[in-house]
Motif scaffolding. Structure first.
Motif, short mmCIF file in Angstrom:
data_model
loop_
_atom_site.label_atom_id
_atom_site.label_comp_id
_atom_site.label_asym_id
_atom_site.label_seq_id
_atom_site.Cartn_x
_atom_site.Cartn_y
_atom_site.Cartn_z
N ALA A 1 -22.18 -21.67 -17.84
CA ALA A 1 -22.55 -20.19 -17.48
C ALA A 1 -21.39 -19.36 -17.85
CB ALA A 1 -22.68 -20.36 -16.13
N PRO A 2 -21.84 -17.88 -18.10
CA PRO A 2 -22.96 -17.48 -18.53
C PRO A 2 -23.35 -17.76 -19.68
CG PRO A 2 -21.25 -16.04 -18.81
CD PRO A 2 -20.55 -16.98 -18.21
N PRO B 1 -27.01 -15.11 -16.56
CA PRO B 1 -26.03 -15.63 -15.62
C PRO B 1 -26.02 -17.10 -15.63
CG PRO B 1 -27.92 -14.80 -14.22
CD PRO B 1 -28.05 -14.67 -15.76
#
Length: 370
Positions: free
Chosen positions: A27-28, A15
């Motif tokens: 992210a991710p 994540p």
């Protein structure tokens, strides 16, 4: 029951966010990796192998893209210098690459389209931080060793400096603690070749029509730096390619020309042009001393690792003088370090080719790891 985190051809989506040296975050984060051998109950037998610029996570198993054996299959395996009967070996595709980890060809969740040149510019230290996220995911608190050649060696150095309590040994082969002006210059020629290709389209080229000509030229220029003059002379000399006389034209008259063209063409079938831009840029930005106040020794002040630095006498990309500079810094920091210069006619690429002397160094250094 086998642990699903371990085994060949794994991929994990973490994540994040991953804070980046250039600002912002990612992210991710998707990381493609492979493992070989079993993790010990105490988790202390994990060895991380870091790959070079155009390599991948398939260190000891055939590449599903090319079908060729793993790029270090002679080194990694049962009873081999990096013994998988003893160690759990982990190799992850670096951030920014095109072999399964997050990179410019990945889908940007904000747009549903490939990042292309909107992917953030990354550093070697960013790559290492992403690897640390993977190591956390695998439940490994500390690494028995981090091993790498060329750009992989940069990562090994960065691991020891960035996570000084998590690395017990670092083996750095044919590498450097910073890119020189000459290193940067060669990479810039390659990047400009890619970006000058009309099909580059500012990085938004479709997968079926990449800037193959520019990327092939970039690979040809880079490949010259991986070889040595003695090796080229021995292998090719001025011998002609499939002809008895010069053509007095611009076809590949010489064997060395044909060889470089083959290297360029085969490369574009397995590598993404934008990834080449991003990873070469990360290497150019690499300067471990700069990251630690301008003094290389300070990068290793807190490291708990012991080090082995290996160079090759015909490597003019990262010559022995660069390795000696690392050793001097390690000595100044009071870090246990050994150094060896090996003789080879193959230049920088020697660490990837058959080298019994290197195999003995690797086995001996890791053999004393407890």
């Amino acid at each position: 029951m086998a642990d699903p985190r371990f085994g060949l051809q794994r991929r994990v989506v973490l994540p994040g966010p991953l804070a980046l040296d250039g600002g912002g975050s990612l992210a991710p984060i998707e990381i493609a990796y492979e493992t070989y051998g079993a993790l010990a109950p105490d988790g202390r037998n994990a060895v991380l192998i870091c790959h070079a610029l155009t390599m991948d996570q398939h260190v000891a198993s055939p590449s599903p893209r090319t079908g060729k054996p793993g790029w270090w299959a002679r080194v990694v395996g049962p009873g081999k210098p990096i013994d998988t009967d003893r160690f759990c070996v982990i190799c992850a595709n670096v951030l920014g690459s095109c072999m399964g980890s997050s990179g410019p060809a990945s889908i940007d969740p904000a747009t549903g389209k490939p990042y292309a040149m909107s992917f953030p510019v990354i550093t070697v230290r960013d790559m290492v931080r992403a690897q640390a996220m993977l190591i956390d995911h695998l439940g490994v608190a500390s690494l028995a060793a981090v091993v790498g050649g060329s750009m992989g060696g940069m990562q090994a150095l960065s691991w020891a400096a960035t996570f000084p309590d998590r690395v017990r040994a670092a083996l750095v082969i044919a590498s450097t603690a910073r890119h020189t002006a000459q290193n940067i210059a060669f990479h810039e020629v390659g990047r400009q070749a890619v970006m000058a290709d009309p099909r580059w389209c500012g990085g938004t080229y479709p997968p079926e029509a990449p800037p193959s000509s520019g990327l092939a030229v970039a690979r040809m220029a880079a490949h010259i730096t991986y070889l040595s003059e003695a090796g080229l002379t021995e292998k090719f000399g001025r011998r002609l390619q499939a002809r008895d006389a010069k053509s007095f034209g611009f076809d590949a008259d010489f064997q060395v020309e044909s060889y470089l063209r083959h290297q360029g063409l085969s490369f574009v079938d397995r590598f993404d042009a934008n990834s080449y831009l991003y990873i070469t840029r990360a290497m150019d930005y690499f300067d471990l001393a700069e990251e630690h106040g301008g003094r290389l020794a300070d990068a290793f002040r807190d490291s708990a690792a012991r080090f082995c630095i290996v160079s090759f006498d015909t490597d003019w990309l990262y010559p022995t003088a660069e390795s000696r500079s690392i050793v001097h810094a390690l000595n100044a920091a009071g870090a246990p370090a050994s150094f060896v210069e090996l003789s080879s006619p193959y230049g920088h690429d020697a660490f990837l080719l058959d080298s019994p002397d290197l195999d003995r160094v690797i086995a001996g250094f890791l053999g004393s790891e407890r």
